[in-house]
Scaffold this active site. Structure first.
Site, PDB file in Angstrom:
ATOM      1  N   CYS A 185      -3.150  33.915   9.818  1.00  0.00           N
ATOM      2  CA  CYS A 185      -2.896  34.669  10.955  1.00  0.00           C
ATOM      3  C   CYS A 185      -2.571  33.953  12.083  1.00  0.00           C
ATOM      4  O   CYS A 185      -3.298  33.714  13.243  1.00  0.00           O
ATOM      5  CB  CYS A 185      -3.985  35.596  11.302  1.00  0.00           C
ATOM      6  N   GLU A 186      -1.262  33.096  11.858  1.00  0.00           N
ATOM      7  CA  GLU A 186      -0.882  32.194  13.116  1.00  0.00           C
ATOM      8  C   GLU A 186       0.631  32.317  13.059  1.00  0.00           C
ATOM      9  O   GLU A 186       1.269  32.455  11.837  1.00  0.00           O
ATOM     10  CB  GLU A 186      -1.320  30.857  12.995  1.00  0.00           C
TER      11      GLU A 186
ATOM     12  N   GLU B 172       0.638  -1.284   0.119  1.00  0.00           N
ATOM     13  CA  GLU B 172      -0.116  -0.097  -0.120  1.00  0.00           C
ATOM     14  C   GLU B 172       0.797   1.101  -0.148  1.00  0.00           C
ATOM     15  O   GLU B 172       0.775   1.890   0.863  1.00  0.00           O
ATOM     16  CB  GLU B 172      -0.769   0.067   1.443  1.00  0.00           C
TER      17      GLU B 172
ATOM     18  N   GLY C 250       2.191   4.875  -0.671  1.00  0.00           N
ATOM     19  CA  GLY C 250       1.662   6.393  -1.004  1.00  0.00           C
ATOM     20  C   GLY C 250       2.632   7.176  -1.336  1.00  0.00           C
ATOM     21  O   GLY C 250       3.115   7.710  -2.638  1.00  0.00           O
ATOM     22  N   ARG C 251       3.073   7.819  -0.465  1.00  0.00           N
ATOM     23  CA  ARG C 251       4.197   8.802  -0.263  1.00  0.00           C
ATOM     24  C   ARG C 251       5.287   8.504  -1.329  1.00  0.00           C
ATOM     25  O   ARG C 251       5.698   9.393  -2.052  1.00  0.00           O
ATOM     26  CB  ARG C 251       4.846   8.976   1.066  1.00  0.00           C
TER      27      ARG C 251
ATOM     28  N   TYR D 180       4.177  18.804  11.729  1.00  0.00           N
ATOM     29  CA  TYR D 180       5.251  17.799  12.091  1.00  0.00           C
ATOM     30  C   TYR D 180       6.482  18.374  11.936  1.00  0.00           C
ATOM     31  O   TYR D 180       7.428  17.608  11.893  1.00  0.00           O
ATOM     32  CB  TYR D 180       4.917  16.731  10.787  1.00  0.00           C
TER      33      TYR D 180
ATOM     34  N   TYR E 232       0.246  14.225   0.630  1.00  0.00           N
ATOM     35  CA  TYR E 232      -0.106  14.741   2.073  1.00  0.00           C
ATOM     36  C   TYR E 232      -0.041  16.080   2.069  1.00  0.00           C
ATOM     37  O   TYR E 232       0.551  16.676   3.080  1.00  0.00           O
ATOM     38  CB  TYR E 232       0.676  14.031   3.403  1.00  0.00           C
TER      39      TYR E 232
HETATM   40  N1  LLP Z   1      -1.551   1.861   4.385  1.00  0.00           N
HETATM   41  C1  LLP Z   1      -2.139   2.303   5.718  1.00  0.00           C
HETATM   42  C2  LLP Z   1      -3.031   1.685   6.412  1.00  0.00           C
HETATM   43  C3  LLP Z   1      -1.730   3.807   6.146  1.00  0.00           C
HETATM   44  O1  LLP Z   1      -2.388   4.161   7.169  1.00  0.00           O
HETATM   45  C4  LLP Z   1      -0.817   4.620   5.171  1.00  0.00           C
HETATM   46  C5  LLP Z   1      -0.531   5.796   5.647  1.00  0.00           C
HETATM   47  C6  LLP Z   1      -0.512   3.916   3.968  1.00  0.00           C
HETATM   48  C7  LLP Z   1      -0.892   2.791   3.741  1.00  0.00           C
HETATM   49  C8  LLP Z   1       0.249   4.854   3.091  1.00  0.00           C
HETATM   50  O2  LLP Z   1       1.520   5.062   3.888  1.00  0.00           O
HETATM   51  P1  LLP Z   1       2.884   5.767   2.938  1.00  0.00           P
HETATM   52  O3  LLP Z   1       3.220   5.016   1.871  1.00  0.00           O
HETATM   53  O4  LLP Z   1       2.201   6.959   2.307  1.00  0.00           O
HETATM   54  O5  LLP Z   1       3.747   6.068   4.037  1.00  0.00           O
HETATM   55  N2  LLP Z   1       0.012  13.022   6.765  1.00  0.00           N
HETATM   56  C9  LLP Z   1       1.127  12.296   7.194  1.00  0.00           C
HETATM   57  C10 LLP Z   1       1.294  10.902   6.920  1.00  0.00           C
HETATM   58  C11 LLP Z   1       0.177   9.947   7.096  1.00  0.00           C
HETATM   59  C12 LLP Z   1       0.207   8.542   6.847  1.00  0.00           C
HETATM   60  C13 LLP Z   1      -1.074   7.659   7.131  1.00  0.00           C
HETATM   61  N3  LLP Z   1      -1.168   6.400   6.883  1.00  0.00           N
HETATM   62  C14 LLP Z   1       2.421  13.038   6.580  1.00  0.00           C
HETATM   63  O6  LLP Z   1       2.278  14.190   5.889  1.00  0.00           O
HETATM   64  O7  LLP Z   1       3.439  12.680   6.767  1.00  0.00           O
END
Ligand code: LLP
Length: 429
Positions: A343-344, A273, A275-276, A315, A372
């Site tokens: 305004c922060e 899975e 994403g990033r 973060y 993200y």
């Molecule tokens: N699978 C599950 C169950 C997850 O909770 C997540 C991310 C992913 C896959 C994908 O993870 P990745 O490969 O993208 O690391 N907003 C935060 C990141 C939150 C991630 C939440 N879950 C940021 O900006 O760093």
């Protein structure tokens, strides 16, 4: 590797100058590179091409339809965490049988929508959720394909807010309780056990926590099989980190070698899975300088703010910031804070960065803003959501129109007792 680079002193996205997009679309805008996304997907998926594997792009990182479709066209499935993401995945053309549904709070309505669509699997995170899913499925005369998300109690050594695999995080079922919950699942009429899943956190820059967690889940898969469960899939989650500035996360090849070592020849379909790592470095946020204020500390005030990109405020995340017009090689660099108009005091995109001289109307690009970023933006301070643009070679298109103030106000309603007459009249009455 990405496709944002200087040519003749100007920053390009693939073959399109960012300044040209800014002139047509206005600022701020997010700009994504198709070639970068494609490369990242192909490198990652290619590592597992010789195995039975499914790469489910984690929509939460960037759920623009054009981004989802780009991955879908290359064969990706989708990891969704809400009814909204499910709709987006289906609308963008991801086949239902490549969609996994994760998340701790799936409602019965969302479960019903996913069952009706015929998704590939539910990653269940608690006993009450498992029972609810069985009821909803049984009520429709079907059995939901289920993995239980196991919490391996491993510290992912990433930011506390994005660590998910420790017992005190809200995610998953403690791995030492897994036997009980699988026994429960096997006895429920609306559930069909298909495998196990886990996800220990995001922006991991070290393979060791993965290795420990994956070892636990592989052992568990064997033990569950011995208990008589049909464990045909292991979902290893996402989380592989990217370089934002200075980090050296494992490469997909190093990650894949570790996965191979740990899973061995276990006869299971592997699900990932990511994403990033697919989209993070495939995007930039382009903003314009409004003012430069120099009263001892030098503030570069941009037309993008924490509402557009909250990661630095939330973060303390690092994003490189570069001028769109390349600075002369002998330009004097001075420390600046890049800030927005919100305004922060926390509305800082980057503090204390060496920057060349910048003037009003100059453009800057915030790097690594593909993941993200747009998805976490808000309309705080009544700032409309920024436009999103996708580049493909020498072509580009707006893939999310800039929100207008009319859009922004359209959802507000005055209740009847305020709607009649103007405010001043009412005050006078
Ligand atoms: N699978 C599950 C169950 C997850 O909770 C997540 C991310 C992913 C896959 C994908 O993870 P990745 O490969 O993208 O690391 N907003 C935060 C990141 C939150 C991630 C939440 N879950 C940021 O900006 O760093």
């Amino acid at each position: 590797m990405d496709h944002f680079s200087y040519r003749d002193g100007e920053m390009y996205a693939e073959d399109v100058p960012l300044a040209r997009i800014a002139a047509e679309v206005g600022t701020p805008f997010f700009c994504y590179s198709t070639a970068t996304m494609a490369r990242h997907y192909q490198v990652f998926a290619g590592e597992f091409a010789d195995r039975d594997a499914l790469v489910c792009y984690a929509l939460k990182a960037n759920s623009n339809q054009a981004v989802i479709r780009t991955f879908g066209d290359m064969g990706a499935g989708a990891d969704v965490v809400s009814g909204g993401e499910l709709r987006r995945a289906l609308t963008a053309g991801i086949p239902a049988d490549r969609i996994v549904f994760a998340g701790v709070g799936k409602t019965r309505t969302e479960m019903a929508e996913a069952l009706d669509a015929g998704i590939y699997q539910f990653n269940v995170e608690s006993e009450p959720e498992l029972k609810a899913l069985s009821e909803v499925a049984a009520g429709r005369g079907v059995a939901a394909p289920v993995t239980v998300r196991v919490n391996p109690d491993v510290d992912a050594k990433t930011h506390a807010k994005i660590t998910t695999g420790k017992f005190d995080n809200k995610f998953g079922i403690p791995w030492n309780r897994a036997h009980d919950i699988y026994r429960l699942a096997a006895g429920l009429p609306g559930c069909r056990v298909v495998g196990v899943s886990l996800h220990i956190g995001s922006q991991l820059t070290d393979l060791a926590p993965y290795e420990t967690a994956f070892g636990r889940i592989v052992d568990l898969a064997g033990a569950l099989r011995a208990d008589g469960h049909d464990i045909a899939r292991i979902d290893l989650g996402g989380g592989l980190g990217i370089p934002y500035g200075g980090e050296t996360p494992p490469t997909p090849a190093e990650y894949a070698a570790m996965v191979r070592r740990v899973v061995g020849d276990i006869d299971c379909r592997l699900i990932f899975e990511p994403g990033r790592m697919l989209v993070g470095n495939a995007g930039v946020l382009v903003a314009k300088v409004i003012y430069v204020k120099d009263e001892g500390r030098r503030f570069v005030i941009l037309d993008a703010a924490m509402n557009d990109l909250i990661r630095p405020s939330l973060y303390d995340a690092w994003h490189d910031i570069v001028p769109v017009r390349q600075a002369a090689s002998d330009a004097a660099l001075g420390a600046v804070d890049y800030v927005g108009p919100v305004c922060e005091s926390g509305d800082v995109l980057a503090a204390n960065r060496p920057a060349p001289p910048l003037d009003p109307d100059d453009l800057i690009a915030v790097r690594s803003a593909g993941a993200y970023s747009a998805v976490m933006s808000s309309t705080y301070n009544s700032r409309p959501l920024a436009a999103e643009v996708l580049v493909n070679g020498d072509d580009f298109a707006v893939v999310r129109a800039r929100q207008t103030l009319d859009d922004l106000l359209a959802q507000d309603r005055l209740p009847p007792w305020l709607a009649a007459g103007g405010g001043a009249e009412r005050g006078a009455a």
